[in-house]
Design a protein around this motif. Sequence first.
Motif, PDB file in Angstrom:
ATOM      1  N   PRO A 142      -6.453  22.136  17.894  1.00  0.00           N
ATOM      2  CA  PRO A 142      -7.073  22.085  16.433  1.00  0.00           C
ATOM      3  C   PRO A 142      -6.550  21.412  15.520  1.00  0.00           C
ATOM      4  CG  PRO A 142      -6.872  24.368  17.935  1.00  0.00           C
ATOM      5  CD  PRO A 142      -6.077  23.368  18.402  1.00  0.00           C
ATOM      6  N   LYS A 143      -5.033  21.326  15.330  1.00  0.00           N
ATOM      7  CA  LYS A 143      -4.680  20.593  14.289  1.00  0.00           C
ATOM      8  C   LYS A 143      -5.127  19.012  14.508  1.00  0.00           C
ATOM      9  CE  LYS A 143      -0.759  23.483  13.166  1.00  0.00           C
ATOM     10  NZ  LYS A 143       0.677  23.748  12.896  1.00  0.00           N
ATOM     11  N   GLU A 144      -4.863  18.434  15.573  1.00  0.00           N
ATOM     12  CA  GLU A 144      -5.397  17.115  16.007  1.00  0.00           C
ATOM     13  C   GLU A 144      -6.843  16.914  15.584  1.00  0.00           C
ATOM     14  OE1 GLU A 144      -3.967  16.666  19.888  1.00  0.00           O
ATOM     15  OE2 GLU A 144      -1.872  15.946  19.240  1.00  0.00           O
ATOM     16  N   THR A 145      -7.739  18.142  15.973  1.00  0.00           N
ATOM     17  CA  THR A 145      -9.096  17.573  15.823  1.00  0.00           C
ATOM     18  C   THR A 145      -9.497  17.620  14.485  1.00  0.00           C
ATOM     19  OG1 THR A 145      -9.751  19.071  17.669  1.00  0.00           O
ATOM     20  CG2 THR A 145     -11.210  19.080  16.029  1.00  0.00           C
ATOM     21  N   ALA A 146      -8.771  18.435  13.562  1.00  0.00           N
ATOM     22  CA  ALA A 146      -8.733  18.318  12.067  1.00  0.00           C
ATOM     23  C   ALA A 146      -8.489  17.132  11.661  1.00  0.00           C
ATOM     24  CB  ALA A 146      -8.040  19.486  11.494  1.00  0.00           C
ATOM     25  N   LEU A 147      -7.409  16.492  12.115  1.00  0.00           N
ATOM     26  CA  LEU A 147      -6.762  15.258  11.790  1.00  0.00           C
ATOM     27  C   LEU A 147      -7.601  13.890  12.212  1.00  0.00           C
ATOM     28  CD1 LEU A 147      -4.223  13.843  10.631  1.00  0.00           C
ATOM     29  CD2 LEU A 147      -3.211  13.770  12.861  1.00  0.00           C
ATOM     30  N   TYR A 148      -8.033  14.023  13.308  1.00  0.00           N
ATOM     31  CA  TYR A 148      -8.865  12.955  13.515  1.00  0.00           C
ATOM     32  C   TYR A 148     -10.320  12.734  12.911  1.00  0.00           C
ATOM     33  CZ  TYR A 148      -5.711  12.670  17.765  1.00  0.00           C
ATOM     34  OH  TYR A 148      -4.451  12.556  18.481  1.00  0.00           O
ATOM     35  N   THR A 149     -10.791  14.278  12.659  1.00  0.00           N
ATOM     36  CA  THR A 149     -12.067  14.116  11.877  1.00  0.00           C
ATOM     37  C   THR A 149     -11.743  13.490  10.593  1.00  0.00           C
ATOM     38  OG1 THR A 149     -12.728  16.013  13.427  1.00  0.00           O
ATOM     39  CG2 THR A 149     -13.874  15.660  11.243  1.00  0.00           C
ATOM     40  N   THR A 150     -10.885  14.097   9.993  1.00  0.00           N
ATOM     41  CA  THR A 150     -10.621  13.575   8.611  1.00  0.00           C
ATOM     42  C   THR A 150     -10.053  12.014   8.538  1.00  0.00           C
ATOM     43  OG1 THR A 150      -9.390  15.785   8.128  1.00  0.00           O
ATOM     44  CG2 THR A 150      -8.760  13.872   6.910  1.00  0.00           C
ATOM     45  N   ALA A 151      -9.356  11.491   9.417  1.00  0.00           N
ATOM     46  CA  ALA A 151      -9.357  10.229   9.478  1.00  0.00           C
ATOM     47  C   ALA A 151     -10.453   9.328   9.585  1.00  0.00           C
ATOM     48  CB  ALA A 151      -8.483   9.656  10.934  1.00  0.00           C
ATOM     49  N   LEU A 152     -11.683   9.810  10.265  1.00  0.00           N
ATOM     50  CA  LEU A 152     -13.081   9.187  10.031  1.00  0.00           C
ATOM     51  C   LEU A 152     -13.468   9.039   8.745  1.00  0.00           C
ATOM     52  CD1 LEU A 152     -15.808   9.674  12.653  1.00  0.00           C
ATOM     53  CD2 LEU A 152     -16.486   9.576  10.478  1.00  0.00           C
ATOM     54  N   PHE A 153     -13.311  10.413   7.882  1.00  0.00           N
ATOM     55  CA  PHE A 153     -14.028  10.124   6.525  1.00  0.00           C
ATOM     56  C   PHE A 153     -13.009   9.587   5.666  1.00  0.00           C
ATOM     57  CE2 PHE A 153     -16.410  13.824   8.670  1.00  0.00           C
ATOM     58  CZ  PHE A 153     -17.644  13.224   8.378  1.00  0.00           C
ATOM     59  N   VAL A 154     -11.787   9.469   5.770  1.00  0.00           N
ATOM     60  CA  VAL A 154     -11.018   8.982   4.898  1.00  0.00           C
ATOM     61  C   VAL A 154     -11.260   7.344   5.138  1.00  0.00           C
ATOM     62  CG1 VAL A 154      -8.748   8.126   4.424  1.00  0.00           C
ATOM     63  CG2 VAL A 154      -9.249  10.365   4.838  1.00  0.00           C
ATOM     64  N   THR A 155     -11.354   6.850   6.089  1.00  0.00           N
ATOM     65  CA  THR A 155     -11.784   5.438   6.357  1.00  0.00           C
ATOM     66  C   THR A 155     -13.017   4.928   5.630  1.00  0.00           C
ATOM     67  OG1 THR A 155     -10.710   5.457   8.621  1.00  0.00           O
ATOM     68  CG2 THR A 155     -12.420   3.668   8.241  1.00  0.00           C
ATOM     69  N   TRP A 156     -14.007   5.991   5.751  1.00  0.00           N
ATOM     70  CA  TRP A 156     -15.279   5.768   5.151  1.00  0.00           C
ATOM     71  C   TRP A 156     -15.118   5.858   3.669  1.00  0.00           C
ATOM     72  CZ3 TRP A 156     -19.861  10.177   4.413  1.00  0.00           C
ATOM     73  CH2 TRP A 156     -20.668   9.549   3.719  1.00  0.00           C
ATOM     74  N   ALA A 157     -14.208   6.698   2.846  1.00  0.00           N
ATOM     75  CA  ALA A 157     -14.045   6.752   1.389  1.00  0.00           C
ATOM     76  C   ALA A 157     -13.437   5.487   1.194  1.00  0.00           C
ATOM     77  CB  ALA A 157     -12.975   8.024   1.283  1.00  0.00           C
ATOM     78  N   VAL A 158     -12.413   5.037   1.826  1.00  0.00           N
ATOM     79  CA  VAL A 158     -11.867   3.550   1.520  1.00  0.00           C
ATOM     80  C   VAL A 158     -12.713   2.495   1.655  1.00  0.00           C
ATOM     81  CG1 VAL A 158      -9.990   2.353   2.135  1.00  0.00           C
ATOM     82  CG2 VAL A 158      -9.515   4.581   2.023  1.00  0.00           C
ATOM     83  N   MET A 159     -13.459   2.311   2.709  1.00  0.00           N
ATOM     84  CA  MET A 159     -14.274   1.218   2.947  1.00  0.00           C
ATOM     85  C   MET A 159     -15.496   0.970   2.260  1.00  0.00           C
ATOM     86  SD  MET A 159     -12.277  -0.590   5.110  1.00  0.00           S
ATOM     87  CE  MET A 159     -13.861  -1.857   5.393  1.00  0.00           C
ATOM     88  N   THR A 160     -15.887   2.215   1.507  1.00  0.00           N
ATOM     89  CA  THR A 160     -17.138   2.107   0.871  1.00  0.00           C
ATOM     90  C   THR A 160     -16.984   1.318  -0.463  1.00  0.00           C
ATOM     91  OG1 THR A 160     -17.939   4.351   1.673  1.00  0.00           O
ATOM     92  CG2 THR A 160     -19.083   3.383  -0.246  1.00  0.00           C
TER      93      THR A 160
END
Length: 322
Positions: A262-280
């Motif tokens: 569960p903790k890794e699932t949340a971390l990996y999902t978060t990483a995807l959206f953080v990348t989006w927030a930075v790259m936009t």
Amino acid sequence: MRPESPVPPNVPDKTFLTVVGLMFALSVMTYFVRTILSIAGPSIIKEFQLSETEMGAIYSAFLFSYALLMLPGGYLTDLWGPKITLAVVGLGSGVLTGLTGFAATPGMAVLLGVVPSLMLVRLCLGVCTAPIYPACARMNVNWTPPKHRARVQGLIVSGAGLGGAISPILFAWMMSRYGWRHAFLLSGIASAALGVIWCVYVRDNPGPPTVRAEKTPTQWRLLLTDRNILLLTLGFMALDYFEYIFFYWIYYYLSEIRHVEPKETALYTTALFVTWAVMTPLGGWASDRMVARFGGPGLRIIAIGGLGLSAILLFAGARAES
């Protein structure tokens, strides 16, 4: 008929930053409340013994009304002004997010069933949130000088990535502490509070509006047959198809199909959206630089490169064994 917006004057920095900051916050919040159902999805599926197809129908209810009502939402923004429209977005999404947690309780569920109840609430949530980016774009034009509009719009859109980034960790924590129903209620209260703050502190224009002399009819035939608009629409369809798979299924896929902790699932999902927030916003900056150097074709380079690389990475990710 709304008055025509004047050319933005020299707006005091504090007032301007407040308006932009609140639009960014609304962008964060609307993506937070639209993605948290995917975090609660595995719990809802197990509690009510739903199939993945039924849960997919619940997810799609939001997307259906969101896509269908975006154009009318833009029309109402021109009619009412962006302040009222974005107030409806904040307050309406708050009420409906709170109702999401109780749609599957005795009451609505007894009358309609669990799946129809959740679909109805999500359908209405899509209606309320559909105008957010047309309204933010209009607000941006009203308040921002032309040379700064692209970066402001990039910042606003990056809020969507941030909202998606914080939802796996924050909402998973809220669920573990309060349960998924009360976690939805608390999220709804936060969204409604943001809508109230928007109503209190924001106005449509930085200065007194000027009266529009005449109404210019929309050239629908020219818009709907324009080659560039059609190609842009097809590009967004291709992009958003996979984007919303990530929104609603990546958490479930990692936890239930790949059996990630569960903790890794949340971390990996978060990483995807953080990348989006930075790259936009970074992509917006790169687009401005490419246009300055190559003119109009510079935008094509960014679009073709981004979509092409995305296709390669998507294929590689789908075939990854670990």
